[in-house]
Design an enzyme around this catalytic site. Sequence first.
Site, PDB file in Angstrom:
ATOM      1  N   ASP A  45       0.851  -1.201   0.000  1.00 54.63           N
ATOM      2  CA  ASP A  45       0.000   0.000   0.000  1.00 54.63           C
ATOM      3  C   ASP A  45       0.888   1.252   0.000  1.00 54.63           C
ATOM      4  OD1 ASP A  45       0.897  -0.131   2.610  1.00 54.63           O
ATOM      5  OD2 ASP A  45      -1.060   0.231   3.525  1.00 54.63           O
ATOM      6  N   SER A  46       2.232   1.041   0.017  1.00 52.33           N
ATOM      7  CA  SER A  46       3.152   2.162  -0.219  1.00 52.33           C
ATOM      8  C   SER A  46       2.921   2.726  -1.615  1.00 52.33           C
ATOM      9  CB  SER A  46       4.614   1.702  -0.062  1.00 52.33           C
ATOM     10  OG  SER A  46       4.864   0.554  -0.838  1.00 52.33           O
ATOM     11  N   LYS A 114      -1.467  -9.466   2.623  1.00 47.99           N
ATOM     12  CA  LYS A 114      -0.755  -9.046   3.841  1.00 47.99           C
ATOM     13  C   LYS A 114      -1.622  -8.031   4.564  1.00 47.99           C
ATOM     14  CE  LYS A 114       2.783  -5.902   3.864  1.00 47.99           C
ATOM     15  NZ  LYS A 114       2.210  -4.851   4.721  1.00 47.99           N
ATOM     16  N   GLU A 116      -1.782  -5.494   8.396  1.00 43.06           N
ATOM     17  CA  GLU A 116      -1.018  -4.970   9.538  1.00 43.06           C
ATOM     18  C   GLU A 116      -1.749  -5.239  10.855  1.00 43.06           C
ATOM     19  OE1 GLU A 116      -0.117  -0.808   8.897  1.00 43.06           O
ATOM     20  OE2 GLU A 116       0.788  -1.202   6.939  1.00 43.06           O
ATOM     21  N   GLU A 183       8.717  -4.439  10.821  1.00 42.27           N
ATOM     22  CA  GLU A 183       9.163  -3.133  10.316  1.00 42.27           C
ATOM     23  C   GLU A 183       9.522  -2.193  11.468  1.00 42.27           C
ATOM     24  OE1 GLU A 183       6.645  -1.349   7.348  1.00 42.27           O
ATOM     25  OE2 GLU A 183       7.748   0.550   7.397  1.00 42.27           O
TER      26      GLU A 183
HETATM   27  O1  KIV Z   1       3.439  -1.145   1.671  1.00 45.10           O
HETATM   28  C1  KIV Z   1       4.597  -1.545   1.727  1.00 45.10           C
HETATM   29  O2  KIV Z   1       5.416  -1.208   0.872  1.00 45.10           O
HETATM   30  C2  KIV Z   1       4.947  -2.441   2.832  1.00 45.10           C
HETATM   31  C3  KIV Z   1       6.322  -2.866   3.087  1.00 45.10           C
HETATM   32  C4  KIV Z   1       6.531  -3.962   3.993  1.00 45.10           C
HETATM   33  C5  KIV Z   1       7.467  -2.368   2.456  1.00 45.10           C
HETATM   34  O3  KIV Z   1       4.094  -2.831   3.535  1.00 45.10           O
END
Ligand code: KIV
Length: 265
Positions: A45-46, A114, A116, A183
């Site tokens: 999501d970056s 993924k 968080e 992270e």
């Molecule tokens: O969104 C992202 O780029 C991430 C990373 C772990 C780099 O979650």
Amino acid sequence: MEKVTVLSLQKHKQEKIPITALTCYDASTAQLIDESGIDIALVGDSLANTRLGYANTLPVTVVEMLHHVKASSRGTKRALLVADMPFMSYEAAPWEAATIAGRFIKEGGANAVKLEGGKRVGASIKAILNANIPVMGHLGLTPQSVNKFGGFRVQGKSSADAKTILEDALALQNMGVFALVLEGIPAALGKTITKRLRIPTIGIGAGAGCDGQILVLDDLLGISQQPPKFVKKYADLRILMKGAVSRYRSDVLTRRFPTPDHSYH
Ligand code: KIV
């Protein structure tokens, strides 16, 4: 080359072979990563900051992420393609989390998702896993919690915080996540968690003791303007790209481009 799977990643941990991971955002960056032999291509999501111009990762939507997951899957053959669940796509209701994760797999072509957080999002993780969708965890400096953290601050510095992160890591493993991104935590904590877990850890600003490493592609390539301290720049593409664009502009202005070589006769 054999496709990377959640099982082959587990083998990396057992055989102590580091796992390589990078973010990608579209077909061409996914292809670049895939052809370079990187194990995990994460549509992070970056995307929000690197490509869409948002100030942080909070505004990016499921529809925007899905668009880029689809493009990335068209560029991926060998790497395991992981789709990041954007902010508020999994926090409110487990059924919603499973439905959205399902879209990333079914429509997007991802192999896993993924998200968080630890125990607090356990119900959503279980719902996604119940749909037979592999889940990668993400703990420590989780950027979607930037408002709660009061900025992008290293997490797990006090022993109480470190204990919470370790407990969350163990809880995620027990739920059945296949790997865990760590992270922005002290290197010693990254090492301790890695030793305590059977599943692989993938570090980003979590020291050398993790089972693998991930970076944001634009940080490594030198496209991002202010990369975090933990980034190692392997190229200066922003400077290279700006130089190329300026030389093109000047050639057009001075009629040095196009030449007869660039013309049809
Ligand atoms: O969104 C992202 O780029 C991430 C990373 C772990 C780099 O979650």
